[in-house]
Design an enzyme around this catalytic site. Structure first.
Site, PDB file in Angstrom:
ATOM      1  N   GLY A   1       0.840  -1.197   0.000  1.00  0.00           N
ATOM      2  CA  GLY A   1       0.000   0.000   0.000  1.00  0.00           C
ATOM      3  C   GLY A   1       0.870   1.240   0.000  1.00  0.00           C
ATOM      4  O   GLY A   1       2.013   1.219  -0.462  1.00  0.00           O
ATOM      5  N   SER A   2       0.346   2.314   0.581  1.00  0.00           N
ATOM      6  CA  SER A   2       1.039   3.601   0.496  1.00  0.00           C
ATOM      7  C   SER A   2       2.263   3.645   1.417  1.00  0.00           C
ATOM      8  O   SER A   2       2.336   2.932   2.423  1.00  0.00           O
ATOM      9  CB  SER A   2       0.080   4.727   0.883  1.00  0.00           C
ATOM     10  OG  SER A   2      -0.165   4.685   2.267  1.00  0.00           O
TER      11      SER A   2
ATOM     12  N   VAL B   1       1.243   4.683   5.121  1.00  0.00           N
ATOM     13  CA  VAL B   1       0.754   3.590   5.976  1.00  0.00           C
ATOM     14  C   VAL B   1       1.881   2.586   6.234  1.00  0.00           C
ATOM     15  O   VAL B   1       2.001   2.044   7.342  1.00  0.00           O
ATOM     16  CB  VAL B   1      -0.491   2.905   5.358  1.00  0.00           C
ATOM     17  CG1 VAL B   1      -0.946   1.727   6.210  1.00  0.00           C
ATOM     18  CG2 VAL B   1      -1.637   3.912   5.199  1.00  0.00           C
ATOM     19  N   GLY B   2       2.718   2.381   5.220  1.00  0.00           N
ATOM     20  CA  GLY B   2       3.856   1.474   5.389  1.00  0.00           C
ATOM     21  C   GLY B   2       4.755   1.891   6.546  1.00  0.00           C
ATOM     22  O   GLY B   2       5.251   1.061   7.306  1.00  0.00           O
TER      23      GLY B   2
ATOM     24  N   GLU C   1       5.745  -3.342   0.804  1.00  0.00           N
ATOM     25  CA  GLU C   1       5.803  -3.018  -0.628  1.00  0.00           C
ATOM     26  C   GLU C   1       4.993  -1.746  -0.821  1.00  0.00           C
ATOM     27  O   GLU C   1       3.768  -1.764  -0.755  1.00  0.00           O
ATOM     28  CB  GLU C   1       5.209  -4.162  -1.452  1.00  0.00           C
ATOM     29  CG  GLU C   1       5.971  -5.466  -1.326  1.00  0.00           C
ATOM     30  CD  GLU C   1       7.410  -5.392  -1.817  1.00  0.00           C
ATOM     31  OE1 GLU C   1       7.784  -4.397  -2.460  1.00  0.00           O
ATOM     32  OE2 GLU C   1       8.164  -6.334  -1.537  1.00  0.00           O
TER      33      GLU C   1
ATOM     34  N   CYS D   1       1.544  -0.021  -8.672  1.00  0.00           N
ATOM     35  CA  CYS D   1       2.704   0.592  -8.040  1.00  0.00           C
ATOM     36  C   CYS D   1       3.884   0.584  -8.995  1.00  0.00           C
ATOM     37  O   CYS D   1       4.855   1.303  -8.788  1.00  0.00           O
ATOM     38  CB  CYS D   1       3.030   0.006  -6.685  1.00  0.00           C
ATOM     39  SG  CYS D   1       2.984  -1.728  -6.631  1.00  0.00           S
TER      40      CYS D   1
ATOM     41  N   GLU E   1       3.982  10.507  -6.033  1.00  0.00           N
ATOM     42  CA  GLU E   1       3.164   9.510  -6.717  1.00  0.00           C
ATOM     43  C   GLU E   1       1.753  10.058  -6.898  1.00  0.00           C
ATOM     44  O   GLU E   1       1.185  10.624  -5.969  1.00  0.00           O
ATOM     45  CB  GLU E   1       3.126   8.225  -5.877  1.00  0.00           C
ATOM     46  CG  GLU E   1       2.408   7.086  -6.563  1.00  0.00           C
ATOM     47  CD  GLU E   1       2.470   5.788  -5.745  1.00  0.00           C
ATOM     48  OE1 GLU E   1       2.397   5.856  -4.499  1.00  0.00           O
ATOM     49  OE2 GLU E   1       2.564   4.711  -6.359  1.00  0.00           O
TER      50      GLU E   1
HETATM   51  C1  UN1 Z   1       1.419  -3.726  -7.817  1.00  0.00           C
HETATM   52  O1  UN1 Z   1       1.010  -2.787  -8.502  1.00  0.00           O
HETATM   53  O2  UN1 Z   1       1.308  -3.731  -6.572  1.00  0.00           O
HETATM   54  O3  UN1 Z   1       4.540  -5.859 -12.618  1.00  0.00           O
HETATM   55  C2  UN1 Z   1       1.976  -4.976  -8.404  1.00  0.00           C
HETATM   56  C3  UN1 Z   1       3.377  -5.479 -12.523  1.00  0.00           C
HETATM   57  C4  UN1 Z   1       2.378  -6.434 -11.921  1.00  0.00           C
HETATM   58  C5  UN1 Z   1       2.367  -6.340 -10.427  1.00  0.00           C
HETATM   59  C6  UN1 Z   1       2.170  -4.955  -9.888  1.00  0.00           C
HETATM   60  N1  UN1 Z   1       2.689  -7.761 -12.345  1.00  0.00           N
HETATM   61  O4  UN1 Z   1       2.997  -4.366 -12.845  1.00  0.00           O
END
Ligand code: UN1
Length: 521
Positions: A230-231, A234-235, A252, A286, A397
């Site tokens: 997540g963000s 929050v992380g 992540e 992400c 972001e």
């Molecule tokens: C995410 O956005 O948390 O490589 C994961 C990618 C995807 C996974 C993204 N397979 O964009």
């Protein structure tokens, strides 16, 4: 009124005093399901049930745990189409992308099915005779998991599957944007025969709700591990709670991923890659690109070709139209944050080359496929030019269908610009020059890099994760994720029948054999 889906706690379906609705992101009139909203006591109870299930699950042989996860993979494969359609309906990515994300979970099950037959430890030679040293991977215990709504099957599978194959039990709080997908996904583990209490699912929101309650469970000593996607904000909270409890969390977090296009690049390939990086999933990955950094000699040509393609992008409800490039915002909060960035761009002095905020009746881009844009939150594809490092637009972001085009002169300036953000998740470069690609590969600050491909494209057996503000260095997927869900146990097995002391009772130097250095000269 549709039935309310309860939490899955200790093998029972558990109702709550309050509920929440999940509506299709593309069409808010479509009610996907109603879900219980977990109380603090219910989250605690889920942790208790996971704790109770731990002794039996952690001592189930790893190959058997792996077999079970293989069956989960079979069940997901059988249900791939219906699960993908549910992903599209609930959170709004295109069906093609939804199928890809479900496939990622199948691949993850396949990989860890076989990992159940490895989970290797080592044999290590001892300093002393008649003594054996071995190492074992041991499960951590109860894992708390909180995941986001943009990859509601793939990303949870990156955590749940390796945590289970290594013998841990779980309390999972899925995104409130994708409870139906999460419920269906969890039911497939049940079908495959996962014992009650091994995977518990609690539904609800994050702030002051189930997500926050689960984080609090670290302070109550009920969790041995936390995994969060997540963000970054929050992380940090998860990391703080984990740190004071001496847990090592998997984090992540966000990204502001650079995609560099150098003067010798195959321009069509680069334009296509930049379009996908920027707008796939409506920019809500992400791994989405935030800044496209273009070499000066080709900047004008790139901008022209890119804008021509942007104007053609088909946008609309992916449930009704299977040929759209992207669909709606996952939720109103993401939309509002994205809308605000239009003000940053103005304040920064960047040029708005394409885009007019929210798509509305009478104010739709040429690629809008029709239908009522007010049925969800849809954004114009948005392109800024004249963006430079230091601008808020460049640094933060945005998590929506927006891309910045940044002009630089040469490979070194491009890499400097790429590294000038606080994040470091993914990155990409388009060039045919070996030396430039090598320079990029060795200097870029990112957990993942592509050469002549997009910033996306994680695979189930390659480490996924970032550096700097994008995480805390943990990795998901492949063999690397095993470090996140196990600790190393070193065992001494002494059969000498006497007291042998490491470092002391060793035969490094035999008495009488010593060289007297002072006497040599
Ligand atoms: C995410 O956005 O948390 O490589 C994961 C990618 C995807 C996974 C993204 N397979 O964009």
């Amino acid at each position: 009124m549709p039935t309310t889906h309860g939490h899955l706690i200790g093998g029972a379906v558990v109702a709550s005093p309050t509920t929440f609705e999940s509506r299709s992101s593309g069409n808010r009139a479509d009610l996907v399901g109603v879900f219980a909203e977990a109380t603090r006591e219910q989250v605690r109870d889920a942790c208790v049930k996971a704790r109770e299930a731990f002794p039996a699950w952690s001592t189930t042989p790893a190959p058997i745990r792996g077999e079970l996860l293989g069956k989960v993979g079979d069940a997901i494969e059988r249900e791939k189409e219906s699960l993908s359609k549910l992903v599209t309906r609930e959170m709004g990515k295109t069906l093609k992308e939804a199928r890809g994300s479900v496939q990622e979970a199948i691949d993850t099950c396949r990989f860890f099915q076989s990992e159940g037959r490895r989970l290797y430890g080592q044999t290590v030679p001892s300093e002393m005779p008649n003594k054996e040293l071995t190492t074992y991977r041991r499960p951590l215990g109860v894992v708390g998991i909180v995941t986001a709504g943009n990859f509601p099957v793939a990303v949870p599978s990156w955590k749940i599957v390796p945590a289970l194959v290594t013998g841990n039990t779980i309390v999972w709080k899925p995104s409130e944007d994708a409870p139906a997908v999460s419920y269906a996904f969890a039911k497939l583990f049940e079908e495959a025969g996962l014992p009650p209490g091994v995977l518990n699912v609690v539904f609800g929101g994050g702030k002051d709700a189930a997500g926050a309650f689960l984080i609090d469970m670290m302070d109550e000593g009920r969790l041995d591990k936390f995994a969060f996607t997540g963000s970054t904000a929050v992380g940090r909270m998860v990391g703080e709670a984990a740190g004071r409890n001496l847990l090592h969390p998997t984090l992540e977090l966000g990204g502001k991923n650079p995609l560099i296009v150098l003067r010798d690049a195959d321009l069509d390939n680069a334009v296509q890659g930049a379009l996908f990086s920027a707008f796939a999933t409506g920019g809500q990955r992400c791994t989405s690109a935030g800044n496209v950094i273009v070499d000066a000699p080709i900047y004008d040509a790139f901008v022209e070709r890119f804008l021509a393609r942007v104007a053609e992008l088909r946008i609309g409800d992916p449930v009704a139209h299977d040929d759209v490039f992207y669909g709606p915002f996952i939720n109103e909060r993401f939309f509002e944050r994205w809308r605000d960035h239009y003000e940053w761009g103005g304040a920064d002095g960047a040029t708005l080359a394409y885009g007019q905020g929210r798509i509305a009746a009478g104010n739709a881009p040429s690629g809008w496929v029709g239908g009522d844009p007010d049925a969800g939150y849809y954004g114009w594809p948005t392109v800024w030019t004249g963006v430079q490092p230091g601008m808020r637009l460049f640094q933060e972001e945005v998590f929506g269908p927006t891309i910045n085009l940044v002009k630089v002169d040469g490979v070194d300036a491009a890499i400097d610009a790429a590294n000038a953000v606080d994040y470091g998740l993914s990155s990409a470069i388009y060039t045919m020059d070996r030396d430039w690609a090598y320079r990029f590969k060795s200097r870029i600050q990112a957990g993942m890099s592509s050469i002549n491909n997009t910033t996306n494209g994680a695979e189930a057996h390659l480490p996924f994760g970032g550096v700097k503000g994008s995480g805390n260095g943990t990795r998901e997927s492949g063999i690397w994720v095993l470090e996140a869900y196990t600790y190393w146990h070193a065992v001494n097995d002494d059969v000498s029948g006497r007291l042998q002391l490491a470092q002391m009772d060793t035969a490094y130097v035999q008495p009488g054999d010593e060289v007297d250095v002072a006497a040599l000269f």
